[in-house]
Design an enzyme around this catalytic site. Structure first.
Site, mmCIF file in Angstrom:
data_model
loop_
_atom_site.group_PDB
_atom_site.id
_atom_site.type_symbol
_atom_site.label_atom_id
_atom_site.label_comp_id
_atom_site.label_asym_id
_atom_site.label_seq_id
_atom_site.Cartn_x
_atom_site.Cartn_y
_atom_site.Cartn_z
ATOM 1 N N ARG A 260 0.850 -1.201 0.000
ATOM 2 C CA ARG A 260 0.000 0.000 0.000
ATOM 3 C C ARG A 260 0.880 1.244 0.000
ATOM 4 N NH1 ARG A 260 -3.529 -2.050 -1.959
ATOM 5 N NH2 ARG A 260 -5.660 -2.382 -1.273
ATOM 6 N N GLU A 289 -4.100 7.907 -4.808
ATOM 7 C CA GLU A 289 -4.385 7.266 -6.105
ATOM 8 C C GLU A 289 -5.704 7.780 -6.645
ATOM 9 O OE1 GLU A 289 -4.027 3.008 -5.851
ATOM 10 O OE2 GLU A 289 -2.011 3.119 -5.038
ATOM 11 N N HIS A 308 -1.238 0.909 -10.200
ATOM 12 C CA HIS A 308 -1.895 -0.087 -9.337
ATOM 13 C C HIS A 308 -2.479 -1.224 -10.191
ATOM 14 C CE1 HIS A 308 -3.855 -0.512 -5.137
ATOM 15 N NE2 HIS A 308 -3.727 -1.700 -5.694
#
Ligand SMILES: NC(=O)c1ccc[n+]([C@@H]2O[C@H](COP(=O)([O-])OP(=O)(O)OC[C@H]3O[C@@H](n4cnc5c(N)ncnc54)[C@H](OP(=O)(O)O)[C@@H]3O)[C@@H](O)[C@H]2O)c1
Length: 347
Positions: A260, A289, A308
């Site tokens: 993360r 993000e 991601h």
């Protein structure tokens, strides 16, 4: 005995059939017309522009409120999860599609009694293979100085010869030895790297030469050429990798993050990249993000930005369906569920 599992997030008919075949005691309820279309494989949030009519919304909630278990968080929305837990006293189990689903459970703000009544599970471990490959790719790119090769190639510069580092001669620190970290360790070990791993527990993990407690991070940082972070985002892991940590690394170290984004203090990382203390960073996850357009990481020559996406594989939906079926069997047989969310740290 049967278990009424309502599909609350987009799941293909193939995977619904898979769960039914693997655990015939599951009464799997799905109405695909009430679920948003997926934009890409394993897009469990679905197309955000899609909307239910009020009538469809009532039907969707009625199905959810009749469930013993939910396959996915309703609309991947913590407030819809809280509504479902409160409206349905028979609900016993919710499977969150994300590996880091604990954060969504935390955001639902459930009471201790609600967290006790309903078991939450995550898809932790499902992404180990693809993310370990990305991690190995990042460690290789740092060792071979991919940014320099790119720069020279763009300039058509046939330089003098220079040495590249050998992954087989590196010491790599793998943060977290869970579903992802274990596969990362195994692959790096197979390439000949010396792997140091972190765990808060006494564990023996294949391919890991030494397991250290995360309290000893700064001490071991001075021994490592590359770091692979595979940690969940919790209040305890926030900014674990800070300016002190980066300063303690061997100069020119490679940093990979597939866990993360909140685990890395990005300002500190950008400073460490600027000084050359960190030579290369391969990042699949970020503090914010989508990565904001003005983030210096986008244009930094020594940074590889992956949106991601490194975990996604064609097998993800199948592997989650198999996990759901395995946990349904466990629930029906009174056996502890796999991947229970830790309701203290929420991961
Ligand atoms: N890039 C992506 O698309 C993607 C995909 C999947 C997952 N993820 C992220 O990666 C995380 C890990 O996934 P996983 O499948 O490996 O999960 P996992 O099997 O639950 O492993 C997590 C590991 O983190 C360690 N950990 C937890 N809290 C910690 C703390 N405060 N300090 C130090 N270590 C701590 C645990 O170690 P010990 O208990 O042994 O100390 C555990 O081994 C997920 O939570 C998710 O956020 C990202």
């Amino acid at each position: 005995m049967s278990l009424r599992v309502v599909v609350a997030a987009p799941v293909s008919e193939v995977d619904c059939a898979r769960v039914r075949a693997l655990e015939p005691r599951v009464d799997l309820v799905v109405d695909h017309a009430l679920l948003p279309p997926m934009r890409w494989p394993a897009d469990f949030g679905g197309d955000p522009s899609w909307r239910r009519t009020p009538e469809q919304q009532r039907a969707y909630e009625a199905a959810i409120d009749s469930a013993d278990a939910l396959y996915g968080i309703p609309d991947a929305d913590p407030s819809a999860l809280a509504r479902a837990v409160r409206a349905n006293p028979r609900l016993r189990w919710v499977h969150t599609m994300a590996a880091g689903g604990g954060a969504q459970v935390k955001a639902a703000g459930l009471t201790a009694d609600e967290l006790d009544r309903v078991a939450f599970t995550t898809s932790a471990g499902v992404h180990g293979g693809p993310l370990a490959e990305f991690a190995v790719f990042g460690v290789f790119a740092g060792a071979k100085d991919l940014p320099r090769l790119n720069r020279q190639q763009r300039a058509r510069e046939w330089s003098g010869r220079w040495t590249m580092r050998q992954v087989s001669e590196l010491t790599v620190l793998v943060l977290g030895l869970g579903g992802i970290g274990r596969v990362v360790a195994e692959k790096l070990h197979a390439l000949g790297a010396k792997v140091i791993g972190t765990s808060r527990r006494e564990v023996d993990v294949a391919g890991v030469a030494e397991v250290v407690h995360p309290d000893r991070l700064r001490e071991v940082a001075s021994l490592v050429d590359a770091v692979v972070a595979t940690l969940p985002g919790t209040s305890a892991t926030e900014h674990l990798l800070d300016s002190w940590f980066f300063a303690a690394l061997r100069p020119g170290a490679t940093v990979v993050n597939v866990g993360r984004g909140s685990v890395i203090d990005e300002t500190a990382l950008i400073d460490a990249l600027g000084s050359g203390q960190v030579g290369f960073a391969a990042l699949d996850v970020f503090e914010t993000e989508p990565l904001p357009a003005d983030s210096p990481l986008w244009t930094h020559e020594n940074v590889l930005v992956s949106p991601h996406t490194a975990a996604l594989s064609a097998a993800e939906e199948r592997r989650i369906a198999e996990l759901v079926a395995a946990n349904a069997t466990r629930l029906l047989d009174g056996v502890d569920l796999l991947n229970r969310v830790d309701t203290v740290e929420f991961y």
